[in-house]
Design a protein around this motif. Structure first.
Motif, PDB file in Angstrom:
ATOM      1  N   GLY A 114       0.818  -1.206   0.000  1.00  0.00           N
ATOM      2  CA  GLY A 114       0.000   0.000   0.000  1.00  0.00           C
ATOM      3  C   GLY A 114       0.853   1.257   0.000  1.00  0.00           C
ATOM      4  O   GLY A 114       0.606   2.199  -0.759  1.00  0.00           O
ATOM      5  N   VAL A 115       1.881   1.267   0.833  1.00  0.00           N
ATOM      6  CA  VAL A 115       2.776   2.428   0.888  1.00  0.00           C
ATOM      7  C   VAL A 115       3.587   2.553  -0.402  1.00  0.00           C
ATOM      8  O   VAL A 115       3.811   3.658  -0.902  1.00  0.00           O
ATOM      9  CB  VAL A 115       3.696   2.333   2.123  1.00  0.00           C
ATOM     10  N   SER A 116       4.018   1.436  -0.969  1.00  0.00           N
ATOM     11  CA  SER A 116       4.824   1.515  -2.194  1.00  0.00           C
ATOM     12  C   SER A 116       4.008   2.021  -3.379  1.00  0.00           C
ATOM     13  O   SER A 116       4.574   2.599  -4.306  1.00  0.00           O
ATOM     14  CB  SER A 116       5.455   0.161  -2.514  1.00  0.00           C
ATOM     15  N   PHE A 117       2.692   1.856  -3.351  1.00  0.00           N
ATOM     16  CA  PHE A 117       1.854   2.387  -4.421  1.00  0.00           C
ATOM     17  C   PHE A 117       1.683   3.908  -4.309  1.00  0.00           C
ATOM     18  O   PHE A 117       1.054   4.517  -5.172  1.00  0.00           O
ATOM     19  CB  PHE A 117       0.487   1.694  -4.426  1.00  0.00           C
ATOM     20  N   GLU A 118       2.231   4.521  -3.277  1.00  0.00           N
ATOM     21  CA  GLU A 118       2.199   5.982  -3.126  1.00  0.00           C
ATOM     22  C   GLU A 118       3.310   6.664  -3.926  1.00  0.00           C
ATOM     23  O   GLU A 118       3.431   7.883  -3.883  1.00  0.00           O
ATOM     24  CB  GLU A 118       2.335   6.353  -1.647  1.00  0.00           C
TER      25      GLU A 118
END
Length: 188
Positions: free
Chosen positions: A100-104
């Motif tokens: 989820g964070v890497s998709f930011e």
């Protein structure tokens, strides 16, 4: 311990929008109207990308990562086709949060482009280095440690980088077009 970890990870995901809202209430009054629009749009898109990353992880990557972990342990001669509940919950929650964070990534890149630290040309020249960096990051962040999961995690990151590159190219093209129109109108 399983219930505590589940509550902690669930609480982080549920509380994050409220934390961002309260930070926004503090920061937004200091911003100009255009900046407020950009920040609010970024928060909305960021929330969507975070949920998209978690869904991608849950529906696609977890099956591959768990299968690869079991297969890798069988290659080593261990019988690891059964998981303890605590280990499984930790693995799944951390993996989903990391995805989820890497998709930011596009939000971070576009913010740096808007600030002026990056532009289309720098991003385009940095592409080869980014491939190496994303593979190294994915190698550290992939909980199972197998190369197939690492590449599966790196593919959407690279796609998101390319989308960020296209958006920054569009912004650069739009700025050049606007600049050409203003110099043309001031020259008359």
């Amino acid at each position: 311990m399983v219930a505590i970890k589940l509550a902690l990870y669930g609480g982080l995901v549920i509380a994050l929008p409220f934390v961002l809202y309260f930070i926004g209430q503090f920061v937004l009054p200091a911003l100009k109207v255009k900046e407020k629009e950009f920040v609010l749009r970024s928060i909305g898109i960021g929330a969507f990308l975070f949920l998209l990353g978690m869904a991608f992880c849950y529906f696609l990557m977890l099956q591959v990562a768990l299968g690869a972990t079991v297969q890798f342990s069988q290659w080593l001669g261990f019988g690891a086709d059964e998981w303890r509940a605590e280990d499984y919950i930790s693995f799944v929650c951390i993996f989903m949060l990391v995805m989820g964070v890497s998709f930011e990534l596009p939000i971070v890149i576009q913010a740096l482009v808007k600030i002026g630290l990056l532009d289309f040309r720098k991003l385009n020249a940095f592409r080869a280095y980014w491939v190496v960096i994303e593979l190294v990051i994915c190698a550290f962040l992939t909980p199972s440690g197998d190369p197939f999961t690492m590449f599966l995690m790196a593919l959407p990151l690279h796609l998101l980088y390319e989308i960020s590159l296209l958006i920054s190219w569009y912004w650069d093209w739009k700025d050049r077009k606007l600049e050409a129109a203003t110099t043309k109108s001031s020259g008359k």
